[in-house]
Enzyme design. Structure first.
Site, PDB file in Angstrom:
ATOM      1  N   CYS A  16       0.833  -1.201   0.000  1.00  0.00           N
ATOM      2  CA  CYS A  16       0.000   0.000   0.000  1.00  0.00           C
ATOM      3  C   CYS A  16       0.867   1.251   0.000  1.00  0.00           C
ATOM      4  O   CYS A  16       1.400   1.643   1.046  1.00  0.00           O
ATOM      5  CB  CYS A  16      -0.954  -0.002   1.197  1.00  0.00           C
ATOM      6  SG  CYS A  16      -2.052   1.434   1.247  1.00  0.00           S
TER       7      CYS A  16
ATOM      8  N   CYS B 214      -0.633   4.072   2.160  1.00  0.00           N
ATOM      9  CA  CYS B 214      -0.454   3.844   3.600  1.00  0.00           C
ATOM     10  C   CYS B 214       0.976   4.116   4.050  1.00  0.00           C
ATOM     11  O   CYS B 214       1.203   4.715   5.115  1.00  0.00           O
ATOM     12  CB  CYS B 214      -0.803   2.402   3.958  1.00  0.00           C
ATOM     13  SG  CYS B 214      -2.412   1.836   3.385  1.00  0.00           S
ATOM     14  N   ASP B 215       1.942   3.670   3.272  1.00  0.00           N
ATOM     15  CA  ASP B 215       3.316   3.590   3.762  1.00  0.00           C
ATOM     16  C   ASP B 215       4.325   4.459   3.019  1.00  0.00           C
ATOM     17  O   ASP B 215       5.476   4.574   3.451  1.00  0.00           O
ATOM     18  CB  ASP B 215       3.798   2.136   3.701  1.00  0.00           C
ATOM     19  CG  ASP B 215       2.959   1.211   4.565  1.00  0.00           C
ATOM     20  OD1 ASP B 215       2.476   1.677   5.609  1.00  0.00           O
ATOM     21  OD2 ASP B 215       2.780   0.033   4.194  1.00  0.00           O
TER      22      ASP B 215
END
Length: 319
Positions: free
Chosen positions: A134, A137-138
């Protein structure tokens, strides 16, 4: 055999939110979690893009807080797997696990989709320590670092472009010598000076010391192996919806995702769905939370409309 008003299948953000709303509506609610509370978010050490946490929060902590909030209103959580469902006769529905059979007036499916893995040494070991599925997300945690993206489709290229906001260099590792992505997207990627391609190549191993620091690459045409320094591995080779228990009973698209309408209703009256089992586009905790909320509210409305026909919870269900 247990009788309940609502069974929620899946314990990720969508399922946890749905449980909060149905339990708060004073409907007896059982959540069949699987073996991992929080779903994919449980593998994320730092969640920096979920509203309300200005300093970030770990995925497991976020999931635990959501569970505790739903439990406060009476939701029950079961760590088991759904092996079979029977939606053919309408409500009440039967949901089976290896250890129990549940009878529910309404069902909310939030079982999600699983990202495809490379299946190479180091992938599991360095998950959340340099290996991610992701970028949204990261990506923030790879500021100033050099990373690789594995894949050659639209998702891989879109995520690679996003990652250039943070990384100094993004190397796309692709097993072929041409991309499967759309022409327009290919043009955008090729014009981005931060993106480099490594063609005809696969990742054979992910290496590190506490966190990722290199990968072993193999050229599929020459067989040559090289060790390639990198500080992050983002894998975008597709997702598989966890829809196997529902085949033949709930309508699916060609990729196996549940088909739902704007009210989160499936083709079976009384069965609702939300989150990544029906969402192949966004795949974010925040969007899953919204869909879980919508599915629960639709289920609550449906149960209220059919209240006169519901059996008492104490009454045994025959057949």
């Amino acid at each position: 055999m247990q009788k309940t008003r609502v069974v929620i299948i899946g314990g990720g953000p969508a399922g946890l939110t749905a449980a909060l709303y149905t339990a708060r509506a004073q409907l007896s609610t059982i959540v069949i979690v699987g073996d991992k509370l929080g779903g994919q978010i449980s593998t994320t050490n730092d969640v920096d893009n979920y509203p309300g946490f200005p300093d970030g929060v770990t995925g497991p902590d976020l999931a635990a807080a959501m569970k505790a909030q739903a439990e406060r209103f009476g939701a029950q959580f079961v760590y088991d797997f759904v092996t079979e469902v029977d939606f053919t006769k309408g409500s009440p529905f039967r949901v089976k696990t290896p250890s129990e059979e549940y009878i529910a007036d309404a069902v909310i499916v939030t079982i999600g989709a699983s990202p495809r893995h490379l299946g190479v040494p180091g992938e599991d070991e360095f998950t959340a320590r340099g290996v991610s599925w992701c970028a949204t997300c990261d990506g923030f945690f790879f500021r100033g670092k050099e990373i690789i993206v594995v894949g050659g489709g639209d998702s891989a290229l879109q995520e690679a472009i996003f990652l250039t906001k943070f990384a100094t260099k993004v190397n796309i590792i692709h097993r072929r010598d041409e991309l499967r992505a759309s022409v327009a997207l290919q043009s955008r990627v090729r014009s981005n000076l931060k993106i480099n391609f490594v063609w005809d190549t696969v990742v054979e191993e992910i290496k590190g010391n506490g966190s990722v620091n290199a990968v072993t690459l193999k050229n599929v045409k020459t067989g040559e192996r090289t060790e390639y320094p990198t500080q992050g591995v983002f894998i975008f080779i597709g997702h598989d919806p966890n829809s196997q228990p529902f085949k033949g009973q709930l309508a699916l698209d060609d990729d196996g995702y549940l088909l739902i309408d704007s009210l989160m209703r499936t083709n079976v009256e009384g069965v609702f769905a939300g989150g990544e089992i029906a969402d192949k586009l966004w795949r974010q905790a925040a969007t899953s939370v919204g869909q879980g909320c919508a599915a629960a509210l639709s289920a609550v409305d449906w149960l209220q409309e059919n209240e006169a026909t519901l059996q008492p919870l104490e009454e045994a269900v025959s057949g």
